[in-house]
Enzyme design. Structure first.
Site, PDB file in Angstrom:
ATOM      1  CG  ASP A   7      -1.595   1.147   1.372  1.00 28.49           C
ATOM      2  OD1 ASP A   7      -2.223   1.261   0.614  1.00 28.49           O
ATOM      3  OD2 ASP A   7      -1.739   1.958   2.709  1.00 28.49           O
ATOM      4  CB  SER A   8       0.980   4.849  -0.484  1.00 25.33           C
ATOM      5  OG  SER A   8      -1.052   4.549  -0.123  1.00 25.33           O
ATOM      6  CE1 TYR A  39       3.087   5.627  -3.595  1.00 23.77           C
ATOM      7  CE2 TYR A  39       1.564   3.698  -4.148  1.00 23.77           C
ATOM      8  CZ  TYR A  39       2.765   3.708  -3.476  1.00 23.77           C
ATOM      9  OH  TYR A  39       3.565   3.097  -3.461  1.00 23.77           O
ATOM     10  N   GLY A  40      -2.688   9.385  -4.278  1.00 24.13           N
ATOM     11  CA  GLY A  40      -4.536   9.467  -4.624  1.00 24.13           C
ATOM     12  C   GLY A  40      -4.274  10.595  -5.216  1.00 24.13           C
ATOM     13  CB  CYS A  70      -2.506   0.710  -3.185  1.00 23.01           C
ATOM     14  SG  CYS A  70      -2.450   3.105  -2.416  1.00 23.01           S
ATOM     15  CG  ASN A  71      -9.279   1.406  -2.602  1.00 22.85           C
ATOM     16  OD1 ASN A  71     -10.175   1.294  -3.206  1.00 22.85           O
ATOM     17  ND2 ASN A  71      -8.524   0.971  -1.513  1.00 22.85           N
ATOM     18  CB  THR A  72      -4.631   4.968  -5.591  1.00 20.27           C
ATOM     19  OG1 THR A  72      -5.258   5.704  -4.443  1.00 20.27           O
ATOM     20  CG2 THR A  72      -3.858   5.884  -7.200  1.00 20.27           C
ATOM     21  CD  GLU A 149      -0.536   7.259   6.104  1.00 20.98           C
ATOM     22  OE1 GLU A 149       0.634   7.215   6.913  1.00 20.98           O
ATOM     23  OE2 GLU A 149      -0.671   6.166   4.979  1.00 20.98           O
ATOM     24  CB  CYS A 180      -9.220   4.818   0.094  1.00 21.12           C
ATOM     25  SG  CYS A 180      -7.694   5.202   0.598  1.00 21.12           S
ATOM     26  CG  HIS A 182      -5.158   5.313   4.396  1.00 22.30           C
ATOM     27  ND1 HIS A 182      -4.636   4.080   3.133  1.00 22.30           N
ATOM     28  CD2 HIS A 182      -4.125   6.508   5.050  1.00 22.30           C
ATOM     29  CE1 HIS A 182      -3.562   5.238   3.622  1.00 22.30           C
ATOM     30  NE2 HIS A 182      -2.851   6.053   3.829  1.00 22.30           N
TER      31      HIS A 182
END
Ligand code: DGL
Length: 259
Positions: A7-8, A39-40, A70-72, A149, A180, A182
């Site tokens: 993931d990012s 990343y988004g 990561c979705n992005t 975060e 996402c 997160h």
């Protein structure tokens, strides 16, 4: 079986956590690219390059299966990852979440994600493919990632930011898709603010999809890697329950993951 998850940042630990719930006897290698999160907000080309670098790093451990938590990166880089690593099974988080939403038989779905994920329309297109009569609303919610975060997942600040993005959908949607990694950490607060909505995140549906493959018997082993250590990193890692044997958290400079 060796599984790589990336993931990012920290959010992908929600996916790892769901995978651990259904796994036994699996060695997990998690990479959080905390040096380059988010990343988004980046271009598709940059996201693809970062995703390929993360996957190359995880392949040092001879992984059999790669989870793009990561979705992005799932939206932008799945195709490139499958082409670059044809010997590895690559799973993304978008399709399982869409399937889960469609199972709920909703009529009006709200999708929230990073700007890159929303602009890609990947969720919207897949939802409408599954049900052309659906009303799909989308919104980029970029403040939610730094919030998570920073460890702010409940309380006045989290609720204010969530209301800022979601209040307009009160009465407008019946289901909210958290697009996402997160956002599951905000799920309890979202449910408190909007108890009338069904809330779906990608982590559980993906874990269910992989459960047969990942049930091998015995203890799981987990190694965590991060490309940068922020002041909150360990505190946040501790907050996400990781069932299994945590072998250690390792840090490497971002130059080391660049191929
Ligand atoms: N992990 C990213 C995602 O799921 C969110 C954070 C970012 O923008 O990098 O889209």
């Amino acid at each position: 079986m060796r599984v790589g998850v990336f993931d990012s940042g920290l959010g992908g630990l929600t996916v790892l956590s769901a995978l651990l719930e259904v796994s036994s006897g699996v060695e997990f290698f998690y990479l959080g690219d905390t040096a380059r999160v988010p990343y988004g907000i980046r271009s598709a080309e940059t996201v693809v390059n970062y995703a390929l670098e993360c996957a190359a790093f995880l392949h040092r451990f001879d992984i059999d299966l790669l989870v793009v938590a990561c979705n992005t990166a799932s939206a932008k880089a799945t195709k490139a990852l499958r082409e670059r690593f044809p010997q590895t099974e690559v799973y993304e988080v978008i399709t399982p979440a869409v399937e889960e939403v469609l199972k709920l038989n909703p009529s009006r779905v709200g999708v929230i994600g990073t700007p890159a994920t929303v602009v890609s329309n990947v969720y919207k297109n897949l939802l409408l493919e599954g049900n052309p009569n659906l009303k799909v609303l989308q919104r980029a919610t970029p403040l939610l990632v730094p919030l998570v975060e920073e460890g702010i997942t409940e309380g006045t600040v989290a609720e204010t930011v969530l209301r800022h993005y979601l209040e307009g959908w009160r009465g407008e949607i019946d289901t909210l898709l958290l697009g996402c990694t997160h956002y599951p950490l905000l799920e309890e607060t979202i449910k408190k603010l909007y108890p009338e909505w069904g809330v779906v995140n990608s982590a559980k549906p993906l874990a269910v999809k992989l459960s047969k493959q990942l049930t091998l018997g015995g203890e799981n082993k987990i190694r965590l890697f991060f490309s940068d250590r922020s002041a909150f990193l360990e505190e946040m890692v501790q907050r996400i329950p990781l069932k299994g044997k945590l072998e250690g958290t390792e840090i490497f400079s971002w130059e080391e993951i660049v191929i």
